[in-house]
Design an enzyme around this catalytic site. Structure first.
Site, PDB file in Angstrom:
ATOM      1  N   HIS A 325       0.857  -1.184   0.000  1.00 52.50           N
ATOM      2  CA  HIS A 325       0.000   0.000   0.000  1.00 52.50           C
ATOM      3  C   HIS A 325       0.894   1.235   0.000  1.00 52.50           C
ATOM      4  O   HIS A 325       2.027   1.192   0.475  1.00 52.50           O
ATOM      5  CB  HIS A 325      -0.910  -0.005   1.237  1.00 52.50           C
ATOM      6  CG  HIS A 325      -1.966   1.063   1.205  1.00 52.50           C
ATOM      7  ND1 HIS A 325      -1.774   2.304   1.775  1.00 52.50           N
ATOM      8  CD2 HIS A 325      -3.208   1.069   0.662  1.00 52.50           C
ATOM      9  CE1 HIS A 325      -2.866   3.030   1.577  1.00 52.50           C
ATOM     10  NE2 HIS A 325      -3.745   2.316   0.913  1.00 52.50           N
ATOM     11  N   ASP A 384      -7.936  -5.040  -0.095  1.00 48.60           N
ATOM     12  CA  ASP A 384      -8.372  -5.828  -1.243  1.00 48.60           C
ATOM     13  C   ASP A 384      -8.074  -7.314  -1.089  1.00 48.60           C
ATOM     14  O   ASP A 384      -8.689  -8.141  -1.778  1.00 48.60           O
ATOM     15  CB  ASP A 384      -7.722  -5.312  -2.528  1.00 48.60           C
ATOM     16  CG  ASP A 384      -8.280  -3.966  -2.971  1.00 48.60           C
ATOM     17  OD1 ASP A 384      -9.440  -3.681  -2.640  1.00 48.60           O
ATOM     18  OD2 ASP A 384      -7.560  -3.207  -3.640  1.00 48.60           O
TER      19      ASP A 384
END
Length: 448
Positions: A325, A384
């Protein structure tokens, strides 16, 4: 229409649009608005959300546990009583984001009533704009629908607080309905299915409304509705620097109307590097499930992950989707919350083995990346990794996942638009360095 590939424009597309990478370094360009150490360029100050994943100490980025807070409240605290006494969190979080404080019971009831009052669409909207023409990508339908709702608003160009709040409530209320209708319109147009147009049920939460309108028999369990409520809450906001929210703030800074700003945010969220990334995660997970014989074996799973990183498996990009991320390093709090609630929902079901595989991928992927690529930025699973699994477990079609993301994030976009209107006061206008030299004009008959 003539074939564009026959034009000379096509022949030199890559050449004409390439910029010498050396110039990027020469002018110290912050590509992607990122600093050299990967941190984001500070573009503003906000009171809405904090996304924390690292500490900068002595000019060094130091990994830290992820923290996500809305208006000062940690996401864990906001969700800790979810499901108790039939409590749904998403509407409460929407109110918090828009109003700055948590609502009283009376204020929440009034807000939910306002959402209920806005779910109806203009007469003929579904048949004229959602079904005709239907689109293969639901996000395009959402973006188009938001722009078309401008035409039904006699005060669309108003920038008053009353109009801004009313428009935000209208879109928070209507986007779930538009998403479901767009999904069935797609099924009719391209797969010859039947058009399903369930009425919404006044008084239902947003999560209940989505499940009720989406499922053919309209049935769902309380556990399923609360799990979807958790997902909407996790996706409702993620700071001013994420691409879609920043797009909304950029358009807002130009003093455009709310429908244009939110439509632009939807276009951003559709992108494969943003909200559309969940499709890649699901595809990769399905690929792993198909190629790993024993999901319980660390060595087998790690071996296949190694092949993926070495560009010898899946899509040959070398990426483990769902890992890493831009901000979070040691942990993504959204992934942790999502994983924990999914564990409760999957317990004792046929989904439990698949969830265990995802947990194994989360644990092994950072080790594999270090072994193959060497030490680098610490990475963790992002939301996700588990969100697609949760939506699949709820029976939600894959093409509905990003639209549901948008149904949640509209609350965050609206909060940031409000803040930009009140506190921005200046159009965003970053600079681009011109990399060409001056040239003399050549008349048409002298061009060879």
């Amino acid at each position: 229409m003539s074939d564009a590939t026959q034009l000379s424009l096509y022949d030199r597309f890559q050449e004409i649009n390439s910029v010498d990478p050396a110039l990027v370094n020469q002018y110290q360009v912050k590509r992607g608005l990122r600093n050299d150490d990967g941190t984001g360029v500070v573009a503003g100050v906000t009171n809405i959300c904090s996304v924390h994943g690292y500490i900068v100490s002595d000019h060094e980025v130091v990994a830290d546990e992820g923290i996500l807070s809305y208006r000062g409240y940690s996401i864990e605290d906001l969700l800790k009583d979810s499901g108790s006494d039939q409590r749904y969190c998403f509407e409460e979080i929407c109110y918090l984001l828009l109003n700055g404080d948590l609502p009283t019971q009376a204020e929440l009831a009034q807000f939910v009533e306002a959402l209920d009052s806005q779910r109806e669409l203009p007469d003929g909207f579904t048949s004229h704009y959602i079904m005709n023409p239907a689109t293969r990508d639901l996000m395009n339908c959402l973006s188009r629908s938001v722009l078309l709702l401008y035409a039904d608003d006699p005060d669309a160009e108003s920038r008053s607080p009353e109009h801004e709040i009313r428009t935000a409530i209208s879109l928070i209320s209507r986007l779930p309905r538009i998403s479901v209708l767009a999904y069935y319109a797609k099924r009719v147009a391209f797969f010859k299915d039947s058009m399903i147009m369930h009425r919404f049920v006044p008084g239902q939460s947003t999560a209940e409304t989505i499940l009720s309108m989406l499922r053919l028999d309209r049935s769902f369990t309380a556990e399923e509705a609360h799990m979807l409520d958790i997902m909407l809450s996790l996706h409702s906001e993620h700071g001013g620097g994420n691409n879609s929210t920043f797009a909304c703030r950029v358009l807002t800074s130009s003093d455009t109307d709310p429908y244009s700003a939110y439509s632009a945010a939807l276009g951003s969220l559709k992108g494969n590097r943003h909200g559309g990334a969940n499709a890649k995660v699901l595809a990769m997970q399905n690929d792993i499930k198909g190629h790993v014989g024993n999901w319980d074996n660390d060595d087998e799973v790690a071996a296949y992950l190694t092949r993926i990183v070495e560009k010898d498996a899946f899509d040959r990009t070398g990426l483990i989707y769902g890992i890493g991320h831009a901000v979070y390093t040691l942990s993504d709090p959204r992934a942790i919350v999502c994983r924990d609630f999914a564990t409760k929902l999957a317990a004792g079901t046929e989904h439990e083995a698949e969830l265990d595989l995802l947990k194994r991928i989360e644990r092994l992927a950072p080790e594999v990346l270090t072994q193959v690529k060497g030490p680098g930025k610490q990475v963790c699973a992002n939301v996700d990794m588990y969100s697609g699994f949760v939506y699949t477990m709820l029976g939600i079609p894959e093409e509905m996942i990003t639209p549901l993301f948008a149904c949640a994030r509209i609350a965050g976009w609206a909060a940031h638009r409000f803040e930009e209107i009140v506190s921005g006061k200046r159009i965003m206008r970053p600079a681009y360095m011109a990399a060409f030299n001056s040239r003399d004009y050549v008349p048409m008959d002298q061009r060879g």
